[in-house]
Enzyme design. Structure first.
Site, PDB file in Angstrom:
ATOM      1  N   HIS A   1       0.833  -1.202   0.000  1.00  0.00           N
ATOM      2  CA  HIS A   1       0.000   0.000   0.000  1.00  0.00           C
ATOM      3  C   HIS A   1       0.876   1.264   0.000  1.00  0.00           C
ATOM      4  CE1 HIS A   1      -3.751   2.247   1.143  1.00  0.00           C
ATOM      5  NE2 HIS A   1      -2.862   3.077   1.656  1.00  0.00           N
ATOM      6  N   GLU A   2       1.765   1.343   0.964  1.00  0.00           N
ATOM      7  CA  GLU A   2       2.598   2.546   1.071  1.00  0.00           C
ATOM      8  C   GLU A   2       3.564   2.654  -0.115  1.00  0.00           C
ATOM      9  OE1 GLU A   2       1.671   4.817   3.139  1.00  0.00           O
ATOM     10  OE2 GLU A   2       0.308   3.498   4.238  1.00  0.00           O
TER      11      GLU A   2
ATOM     12  N   HIS B   1       1.739   4.434  -2.757  1.00  0.00           N
ATOM     13  CA  HIS B   1       1.763   5.888  -2.521  1.00  0.00           C
ATOM     14  C   HIS B   1       3.143   6.441  -2.887  1.00  0.00           C
ATOM     15  CE1 HIS B   1      -2.050   6.661  -0.571  1.00  0.00           C
ATOM     16  NE2 HIS B   1      -1.852   5.821   0.416  1.00  0.00           N
TER      17      HIS B   1
HETATM   18 ZN    ZN Z   1      -3.274   5.124   1.844  1.00  0.00          ZN
END
Ligand code: ZN
Length: 504
Positions: A269-270, A273
């Site tokens: 997830h990160e 990003h």
């Molecule tokens: Zn997020």
């Protein structure tokens, strides 16, 4: 002395870059605070952060910025609405107008009250005592009403708050797409619950030594394209991504030695990003052309790698044998069983632990509550009762206490009203982008199965990352996918995947 539009633009960009750099100094202080700073450093750190924020705010709200913008806006420099100059002027104008509309005392009061509210919330949460939190929460809500009034809005105060996170999007826009989503999501969750099939989750709730998880996390995040030459991965209680400058994007995760999912999917997830931030055009650093479009678009990048890629079979066809090599506890588990285990769907109390399907219901509930709150339909003291009633409606369960109910998230104590919706918008954007990427690159997922993720990374870079803020979220989605944002791509994906898994 008159200034030419070209000179005005140059000066504006120089000033804006300086403000961005001040912001990244603050980001470094924030990163340190959440990773390595000793606890006793809190007070000193908050003073450093406040000082830098104050300097940046003062610089940004200087009337000179307004003058420069006016010169540029009255010129042919911005004739083409998506030229570099026009985009930078448009976005700096937007931020400038918002910043000057907020009176200084309101900005300071918000910072002061939310900082106190967060510590009261922490205590109230430990004691599961909403009445302890209520007085401060009321203060925060009053200030957010004042903020909405200061910004101004067309229809309802809540719109002004949403605009801070998802620019140019109103609660009506969100309601429309969320309403359609709800109509299809609720029956899907029900059908999954009634299917009687359940995965054996002991496969992922086993011994997963942290050093091995670190090794595996580094391998997957590198494979999907997070650049460790221009980034790093650390540990924090609440995972986050922050940009310190060009070539320095930092992500964090947290490890649970008894559960594989948290750090693994958190890292993916990160990293998603982080790759968005790393993909910004470096030559535009410090200007809106190297800034993210909206929180929803940012979240689409993390959700895509975490879910559309990381929770699906092509990814695991490649990575499961590697995971089995690294983790002794996976040696005897079959891929199909592992795959079902990482895709368990079950109504649960806590948003951040929710699965891909029910997660969105957590957001719909928060969005509806916040909208009613800022429409004056409910009051702060009603929150626990309203929460529990809606929770029963959506999930068929009632939280045993407010800690696992309306006090579970930090957002309200921080004044982040209007933020939650961006999580579900991110899921919707992710599905719609991913469906289009698959259409554009027919062998996209076959390439995942052989460990090649560059097709998706390049596609995202070209269509989204390299564009910075050139297009607004709605326009970007239409430009890239050919249609406005809709619930359809996500529901098609969820229905197809989970009807196979659950035999419904
Ligand atoms: Zn997020």
């Amino acid at each position: 002395m008159t200034v030419t539009p070209e000179k005005a633009y140059e000066e504006l960009i120089e000033k804006y870059r300086e403000i961005t750099i001040l912001g990244t100094c603050n980001a470094l202080l924030g990163w340190d605070e959440r990773t390595y700073m000793p606890k006793a450093g809190t007070e000193g750190r908050s003073k450093q952060v406040a000082l830098l924020s104050g300097i940046a705010h003062e610089k940004f709200t200087s009337p000179r910025i307004g003058e420069l913008l006016s010169i540029i806006e009255g010129s042919s420099l911005i004739a083409d609405s998506i030229s570099d100059e026009a985009v930078n002027a448009r976005e700096i104008r937007r931020n400038y107008d918002k910043a000057v509309k907020l009176p200084k005392d309101l900005v300071e009061e918000l910072a002061r009250v939310t900082s106190l509210a967060q510590s009261v919330w922490t205590e109230a949460r430990e004691k599961s005592d909403f009445s302890l939190f209520l007085p401060k929460l009321k203060e925060v809500i009053d200030l957010k009403f004042r903020q909405a009034e200061a910004y101004g809005y067309q229809k309802e105060p809540y719109d002004a708050l949403i605009d801070d996170y998802e620019p140019n999007t109103t609660s009506d826009d969100i309601s429309e797409v969320f309403g359609k989503l709800r109509n299809e999501l609720v029956p899907l969750v029900k059908a999954i619950g009634e299917s009687g099939k359940r995965p054996d989750t002991s496969i992922v709730e086993n011994d997963f030594p942290v050093d091995l998880q670190q090794k595996f996390g580094a391998e997957v995040s590198t494979a999907i394209g997070f650049d460790y030459e221009g980034g790093r991965l650390d540990v924090s209680t609440h995972p986050f991504t922050t940009t310190i400058g060009p070539g320095d994007v930092r992500i964090t995760t947290r490890y649970n030695p008894k559960h594989l999912n948290q750090a693994l999917f958190g890292t993916l997830h990160e990293a998603g990003h982080g790759m968005y931030e790393q993909g910004m055009p470096q030559e535009h650093f410090g200007t809106p052309l190297a800034e993210y479009v909206s929180l929803g678009i940012h979240e689409s990048q993390s959700r895509m790698w975490e879910n559309s890629v990381g929770r699906n079979l092509p990814f695991w066809n490649y990575f499961y044998p590697k995971a089995q090599e690294i983790f002794p506890s996976l040696k005897n588990a079959k891929l199909d069983d592992f795959f079902f285990a990482i895709n368990k769907v079950e109504p649960s109390l806590i948003r951040v632990e929710a699965d891909e399907v029910t997660y969105n219901l957590h957001i719909l509930l928060r969005f509806e509550i916040e909208r009613d709150l800022f429409a004056g339909k409910i009051k702060a003291e009603d929150l626990p009762a309203v929460w529990n009633e809606k929770f029963k409606d959506y999930f068929g369960i009632v939280p045993p206490n407010d800690t696992q109910g309306c006090m579970q998230d930090i957002h309200w104590s921080s004044g982040y009203f209007g933020y939650f919706a961006t999580y579900a918008l991110g899921n919707l954007y992710a599905s719609q982008f991913f469906a289009k990427a698959k259409e554009d690159i027919p062998d996209l997922e076959d390439r995942f199965a052989s460990g090649d993720f560059s097709g998706l990374k390049d596609w995202l870079h070209k269509n989204i990352h390299s564009q910075g803020k050139r297009y607004r979220a709605g326009d970007l989605v239409e430009k890239v996918t050919g249609k406005p944002l809709s619930h359809e791509a996500m529901m098609t994906y969820l229905k197809s995947k989970f009807s196979t898994l659950y035999g419904i």
